[in-house]
Scaffold this active site. Structure first.
Site: not given
Ligand code: NAD
Length: 476
Positions: A282, A227, A150
């Protein structure tokens, strides 16, 4: 009355309404319902994958120079629609308009990198024995998928969209169900730029769609950003289905301040890193590791943090649950012995009383074993850990589960070099608190911030999205 009409899936070059379960899309800015998003079933994914397979032979048979023309046109459309995209990002994600605009700029930068791919994939050839030549050719993988979070509704999808497509793949995008509006507009603009029908589809939904992507027999590769817990699950599940996977996870970034650091620029830079995108990136600073006496920097950090105004220079966090979770983490740290120097709990914004705001927060006296020092908080919260020397600072940084970014503030080149050498993270800043590499330097962390090989953008993305053929030729 919703501000935007319900989000449709985008399949085979057209919007396809979904008549099953939907989820409301809530604006963090004022808490209103903006739209609703399909929670698609695996059958919807199947139709997107079939459309992609239908167009793949034609799209992949074009030369890369031909394919790149679509992205020149698309780049112009992104620039033309910058204001509209900025507003969508601001509304659905809650970040400030300036931050939203910066995302569009980054999407343009990656699109420009994709436009340069014909120059980068141009061949390697060698006469390996008299009259015998070897050369390498790169081929797309087929139908691939990208799952995004998101916090960057525009930038993160663009880490994969232009590069994977320009290299000849067909793509299924699964955006975050919290921010589906920008992704929908992206698909429309790509269509307008001349991308053939079916080459990119957007399948909305939650983790169930992601699991279906991981298991799908006709998807060759999965790129994931989110995440760490989800990244890990996706990495394991998609790899078990024999797919190529790159899964980027969460972060806990350490900013190490040495006593010789310049006070005002360091403080301004640290505060920008903590509060930018409301700490929901992140690459955000999570911990300030204070080496020896850096009292003037800490004082200035607090002064600067107090000046950051929710609703003006500080955006909202994504949801009511996120606001409550972040505020709970601050209270827990306080109960565990941390001293709250700047308190962002209970922030409200006049005119946006139902929005989800947390003010800048600075906690002193945090110890490495506290939860606030170890877990990703993903809000505008800075934990200060006091240490005696650089060794102790590096030991704390190295012990983190994550390894996205780390930074050092100093005027001493030797100390900076040592930090660059010994920090355990993929992106390092020297007097830079958000060390996001510009293209063509790829984006990617270490440790549990990334599962898989290589970076998501830059030159190593070419290896991820292609497979090579080594051709040995002799004519007699
Ligand atoms: P999230 O993991 O909740 O969701 C990310 C995506 O995965 C969404 O499309 C969601 O629908 C899907 N999803 C959620 N849980 C899942 C599961 N158990 N199995 C499969 N798919 C799943 O993350 P978020 O809250 O949308 O984003 C924030 C997180 O993303 C933070 O931890 C941040 O650090 C990380 N992030 C990392 C980077 C990087 O480059 N390392 C960049 C941006 C964000």
């Amino acid at each position: 009355m919703m501000k935007y009409s319900p989000v449709c899936n985008w399949i085979d070059g057209r919007p396809v309404p979904f008549d099953g379960q939907h989820l409301d899309v809530i604006s963090p800015v004022g808490g209103s319902t903006l739209s609703r998003v399909p929670l698609s079933t695996p059958a919807v994914l199947d139709s997107a994958v079939s459309a992609a397979h239908r167009v793949f032979p034609e799209w992949s048979a074009r030369t890369i120079k031909e394919r790149s023309q679509v992205f020149y046109a698309y780049r112009a459309l992104l620039a033309e629609h910058e204001a509209e995209l900025t507003e969508l990002i601001h509304q659905e994600n809650g970040k400030t308009a300036d931050e939203a605009k910066a995302e569009v700029a980054k999407a343009i930068e990656v699109t420009e990198f994709a436009c340069s791919l014909p120059q980068l994939v141009a061949g390697e050839v060698l006469e390996v024995s008299p009259g015998v030549e070897c050369h390498v050719r790169h081929f797309p993988l087929g139908v691939v998928a990208s799952v995004t979070p998101f916090n960057f509704p525009c930038m993160v999808p663009h880490w994969t969209i232009p590069i994977s497509l320009c290299l000849g793949n067909c793509l299924i995008l699964k955006p975050s169900e919290k921010v589906p509006l920008t992704a929908q507009r992206t698909a429309q603009l790509l269509h307008q730029a001349g991308l053939p029908q079916g080459a990119m589809s957007v399948v909305n939904g939650d983790r169930r769609v992601v699991e279906a992507i991981c298991d799908h027999a006709d998807i060759a590769a999965v790129s994931f950003v989110g995440s760490t817990a989800a990244a890990r699950q996706v990495y394991v599940r998609a790899a078990a289905a024999l797919k190529r996977v790159l899964a980027l996870g969460g972060a806990k970034n350490h900013l190490v301040v040495l006593p010789d650091a310049d006070v005002s620029s360091t403080a301004a830079n640290v505060v920008a890193s903590v509060t930018g995108c409301a700490g929901q990136r992140c690459m955000a600073a999570a911990s300030l590791v204070a080496v020896g006496d850096v009292e003037p920097v800490i004082q200035r950090v607090c002064e600067e943090a107090r000046r950051v105004a929710p609703g003006k220079s500080l955006g909202a966090v994504i949801s009511r649950e996120a606001k409550e979770r972040i505020e709970r983490s601050i209270s827990e740290a306080e109960a565990a012995g941390a001293k709250v120097l700047v308190d962002g709990r209970g922030a409200t914004v006049r005119g946006c009383e139902n929005g989800f705001y947390v003010g800048p927060t600075v906690l002193d006296g945090v110890r490495p074993e506290m939860r606030i020092a170890q877990e990703e908080i993903f809000g505008p919260v800075l934990a200060i850990l006091r240490v005696r020397d650089v060794e102790e600072a590096l030991a704390i940084e190295n012990a983190s589960l994550y390894g996205n970014a780390a930074a050092v503030y100093t005027q001493n080149g030797e100390a900076a070099q040592r930090f660059v050498q010994d920090a355990s993270a993929g992106m390092i800043g020297v007097n830079v608190g958000v060390p996001v590499p510009r293209e063509p330097f790829g984006f990617g962390g270490w440790n549990h911030s990334r599962f898989g090989v290589g970076d998501i953008t830059g030159k190593s993305s070419i290896a991820f999205w292609t497979q090579s053929k080594k051709v040995t030729t002799r004519w007699t």
